[in-house]
Enzyme design. Structure first.
Site, mmCIF file in Angstrom:
data_model
loop_
_atom_site.group_PDB
_atom_site.id
_atom_site.type_symbol
_atom_site.label_atom_id
_atom_site.label_comp_id
_atom_site.label_asym_id
_atom_site.label_seq_id
_atom_site.Cartn_x
_atom_site.Cartn_y
_atom_site.Cartn_z
ATOM 1 N N LYS A 97 35.351 9.776 34.302
ATOM 2 C CA LYS A 97 35.669 8.613 33.471
ATOM 3 C C LYS A 97 36.698 7.736 34.183
ATOM 4 C CE LYS A 97 38.494 7.317 30.455
ATOM 5 N NZ LYS A 97 38.679 5.884 30.804
ATOM 6 N N GLY A 101 47.258 10.359 35.658
ATOM 7 C CA GLY A 101 47.714 9.272 34.792
ATOM 8 C C GLY A 101 49.126 9.552 34.308
ATOM 9 N N SER A 102 49.443 9.017 33.146
ATOM 10 C CA SER A 102 50.818 9.124 32.651
ATOM 11 C C SER A 102 51.120 10.531 32.125
ATOM 12 C CB SER A 102 51.029 8.108 31.530
ATOM 13 O OG SER A 102 50.118 8.369 30.484
ATOM 14 N N THR A 103 52.392 10.882 32.150
ATOM 15 C CA THR A 103 52.821 12.186 31.638
ATOM 16 C C THR A 103 52.510 12.300 30.153
ATOM 17 O OG1 THR A 103 54.480 12.473 33.339
ATOM 18 C CG2 THR A 103 54.873 13.635 31.274
ATOM 19 N N GLU A 104 52.691 11.189 29.449
ATOM 20 C CA GLU A 104 52.419 11.171 28.004
ATOM 21 C C GLU A 104 50.963 11.570 27.717
ATOM 22 O OE1 GLU A 104 52.927 7.169 26.790
ATOM 23 O OE2 GLU A 104 52.295 7.576 24.737
ATOM 24 N N GLY A 133 48.964 13.054 29.819
ATOM 25 C CA GLY A 133 48.773 14.407 30.359
ATOM 26 C C GLY A 133 49.019 15.471 29.296
ATOM 27 N N GLU A 182 47.923 15.358 37.450
ATOM 28 C CA GLU A 182 48.764 14.645 38.422
ATOM 29 C C GLU A 182 49.361 13.477 37.667
ATOM 30 O OE1 GLU A 182 50.069 12.093 40.542
ATOM 31 O OE2 GLU A 182 48.227 11.849 41.737
ATOM 32 N N CYS A 204 52.233 6.600 41.487
ATOM 33 C CA CYS A 204 52.971 7.630 40.755
ATOM 34 C C CYS A 204 54.124 8.162 41.602
ATOM 35 C CB CYS A 204 52.033 8.729 40.309
ATOM 36 S SG CYS A 204 50.828 9.138 41.533
ATOM 37 N N GLU A 264 59.687 6.086 34.025
ATOM 38 C CA GLU A 264 58.770 5.535 35.016
ATOM 39 C C GLU A 264 58.387 4.106 34.625
ATOM 40 O OE1 GLU A 264 54.730 7.156 35.330
ATOM 41 O OE2 GLU A 264 54.987 7.050 37.492
HETATM 42 P P1 ADP Z 1 48.280 3.955 31.884
HETATM 43 O O1 ADP Z 1 49.178 4.140 30.689
HETATM 44 O O2 ADP Z 1 49.020 3.657 33.103
HETATM 45 O O3 ADP Z 1 47.092 3.089 31.658
HETATM 46 P P2 ADP Z 1 46.994 6.372 31.235
HETATM 47 O O4 ADP Z 1 47.573 7.693 31.490
HETATM 48 O O5 ADP Z 1 47.003 5.835 29.838
HETATM 49 O O6 ADP Z 1 47.712 5.383 32.195
HETATM 50 O O7 ADP Z 1 45.490 6.275 31.734
HETATM 51 C C1 ADP Z 1 44.932 7.031 32.764
HETATM 52 C C2 ADP Z 1 43.539 7.441 32.373
HETATM 53 O O8 ADP Z 1 43.620 8.233 31.192
HETATM 54 C C3 ADP Z 1 42.594 6.291 32.035
HETATM 55 O O9 ADP Z 1 41.294 6.616 32.498
HETATM 56 C C4 ADP Z 1 42.620 6.266 30.520
HETATM 57 O O10 ADP Z 1 41.443 5.733 29.946
HETATM 58 C C5 ADP Z 1 42.737 7.741 30.205
HETATM 59 N N1 ADP Z 1 43.304 8.041 28.870
HETATM 60 C C6 ADP Z 1 44.207 7.328 28.162
HETATM 61 N N2 ADP Z 1 44.466 7.918 26.979
HETATM 62 C C7 ADP Z 1 43.696 9.033 26.919
HETATM 63 C C8 ADP Z 1 43.505 10.074 25.954
HETATM 64 N N3 ADP Z 1 44.143 10.081 24.784
HETATM 65 N N4 ADP Z 1 42.643 11.078 26.257
HETATM 66 C C9 ADP Z 1 41.986 11.089 27.436
HETATM 67 N N5 ADP Z 1 42.115 10.139 28.370
HETATM 68 C C10 ADP Z 1 42.953 9.121 28.142
#
Ligand code: ADP
Length: 507
Positions: free
Chosen positions: A200, A253-256, A258, A275, A309, A408
């Protein structure tokens, strides 16, 4: 990011790129077929330099993820993929690298249009790194080995060995900062180990992954082995992370997010690798080559507009060198040429999205309100009326508990902090919930390597920054995640070990 050698100049649009821009509607890849979302919904991908729509892609949701997982399961259990030899799998991955290389200009332009990064960077960094990455893992396909184990069972002879088998169906969720490279980091190793995938891409930057999907068949990767579902994180991403028939989820992606993924993965105890974010300390000692260190520090934070990151967002400078390094850093930052990524003179493009622009400028406001001073930059460049541009910004006088020093930002914003000695900077460097990367600039190599051992980070660069190679593992300590991508280490994430015992009879 040297001074631009070219005047403002735009390249001719590469032929294949036209199909992905101009508001066209693209489809996504499930079971080797190009399909719409079951709901018929689409989402818009924007050009962050103009704020104009580029293309529409399917807004996949749970039903689409279900279809893709089913296809990946079928391809894993009964498809030709498992019957292909390791050598054939390796050759298919190598062929994919060749095809990306052949269409390199197209990929570079798509990446720049969708993400905003300078075309010079997409051409020189993103695309060649993707090609190298696939080639590196093509080589591993024939080297995924088990072991023979010298067991000690009284009175019985045993032949005991391990098989290193693929994990199965893998869900991979990737971010928007290096869209194609992140796809390659995820796909290369997964395929080399014989898994099947549902990928995705980020909703902000889905185009290069879809173009990659078009090359799979020609590379010899059978239908269903790689499925690409575009869509939002909260819908498509969440459905993939919690899917009961997915064996492993890999996320960057973000820690949140993650943490959300980890919780979602617990339903069927799928394997997880993450990561995540960072707030990496970059440490300059007075005995370093200060010219290279200042340029290195600028590139550490401003490369990819700080949307890395591992960006060197906390810059510690030994107090006695602070007044020497700062003017060099500020001068360098002020010379960086901002503009649309497609302009070959551009050294820094826009941030990826309106949301990211709001976020980063919010941090700039918070930094200033908290008493921080912008020694360079600090806002939107006045010369650019459209696009999500933010100036390269160097903050001084940042308080120890300031949000800009602790959280961050994911933008071109660095906090500079003077320090007195190694112990003080080691403590400050580690005073963060993150642990992705760190760097040390000094001519004293013993000091640098001792500090490298003290710093709690998955990567430590000495007299360099942002250097990557497919052979070198990368990943986080602490809340920057776990699991290592790249190198031999990544094979651990995409294989599982089976121990086989054979009774050979009494001794
Ligand atoms: P940013 O906040 O920098 O956009 P994210 O961590 O939100 O980074 O996004 C990284 C990836 O995670 C993207 O592909 C996004 O669609 C996906 N993503 C965001 N929220 C969720 C979630 N709740 N569950 C699964 N994937 C998610």
């Amino acid at each position: 990011m040297a001074q631009p050698r070219v005047q403002s100049e735009y390249p001719a649009v590469a032929p294949g790129v036209r199909d992905f821009i101009g508001g066209r509607t693209r489809k996504m890849l499930i079971d080797g077929k190009w399909v719409e979302a079951a709901s018929g919904k689409t989402l818009t991908s924007y050009d962050p330099a103009t704020e104009e729509p580029l293309a529409e892609v399917p807004a996949g949701e749970k039903e689409d993820i279900d279809r893709a997982v089913k296809a990946a399961r079928k391809a894993f259990e009964t498809g030709p993929w498992r019957r292909m030899t390791a050598s054939e799998r390796g050759r298919a991955i190598w062929k994919l690298a060749d095809l990306v290389e052949r269409h390199g200009e197209e990929f570079a332009q798509l990446e720049t249009l969708d993400n905003g990064k300078p075309l010079a960077v997409s051409r020189a960094a993103d695309v060649p790194l993707v090609v190298d990455h696939f080639r590196y893992y093509a080589g591993w396909a024939t080297k995924v080995e088990g072991e023979t184990i010298p067991v000690s069972i009284p009175g019985q002879q045993m032949l005991t060995y391990t098989l290193r088998e693929p994990v199965g169906v893998v869900g991979q969720i990737i971010p928007w900062n290096f869209p194609l490279l992140m796809a390659a980091w995820k796909l290369g190793v997964a395929l080399a180990c014989g898994n099947t995938v549902v990928l995705k891409p980020a909703e902000q930057t889905p185009l290069s992954a879809l173009r990659l999907g078009e090359l799979l068949d020609e590379a010899g990767i059978p239908p269903g082995v790689v499925n690409i579902v575009t869509g939002y994180g909260e819908t498509a991403g969440a459905a993939l992370a919690e899917h009961p028939d997915v064996d492993k989820i890999a996320f960057t992606g973000s820690t949140e997010v993650g943490k959300i993924i980890m919780r979602a993965a617990s339903g069927n105890l799928k394997r997880v690798s993450l990561e995540l974010g960072g707030k990496s300390p970059n440490i300059i000692f007075a005995d370093a080559d200060l010219d290279s260190a200042a340029i290195g520090a600028a590139n550490a934070i401003f490369f990819n507009h700080g949307q890395c990151c591992c960006a060197g967002s906390r810059l510690y400078i030994e107090a006695k060198a602070y007044d020497t390094v700062m003017p060099k850093l500020v001068e360098y930052s002020e010379k960086i040429k901002l503009g649309p990524g497609m302009d070959l003179a551009t050294e820094m493009g826009p941030l990826v999205s309106s949301e990211q622009y709001q976020r980063v400028t919010g941090f700039l406001d918070s930094g200033k309100k908290g008493g921080g001073k912008a020694a360079s930059g600090g806002g939107r460049p006045k010369s650019l009326a459209k696009g999500y541009f933010v100036e390269p910004t160097v903050f001084t006088d940042v308080k120890a508990d300031a949000k800009i020093l602790r959280e961050e930002i994911f933008g071109p914003v660095v906090c500079t902090i003077p320090f007195k000695n190694v112990d003080e900077v080691a403590k400050a460097g580690n005073d963060t919930t993150y642990g992705l990367a760190a760097a040390v600039w000094t001519k004293d190599i013993a000091k640098a390597n001792r500090l490298a051992q003290t710093l709690k980070a998955g990567t430590v660069w000495i007299n360099c920054y942002n250097v990557f190679d497919a052979a070198a593992p990368f990943g986080g300590y602490k809340q920057s995640g776990f699991g290592r991508e790249m190198g031999k280490a990544a094979l651990e994430l995409y294989t599982q070990i089976k121990t086989v015992w054979t009774n050979l009879g009494p001794h």
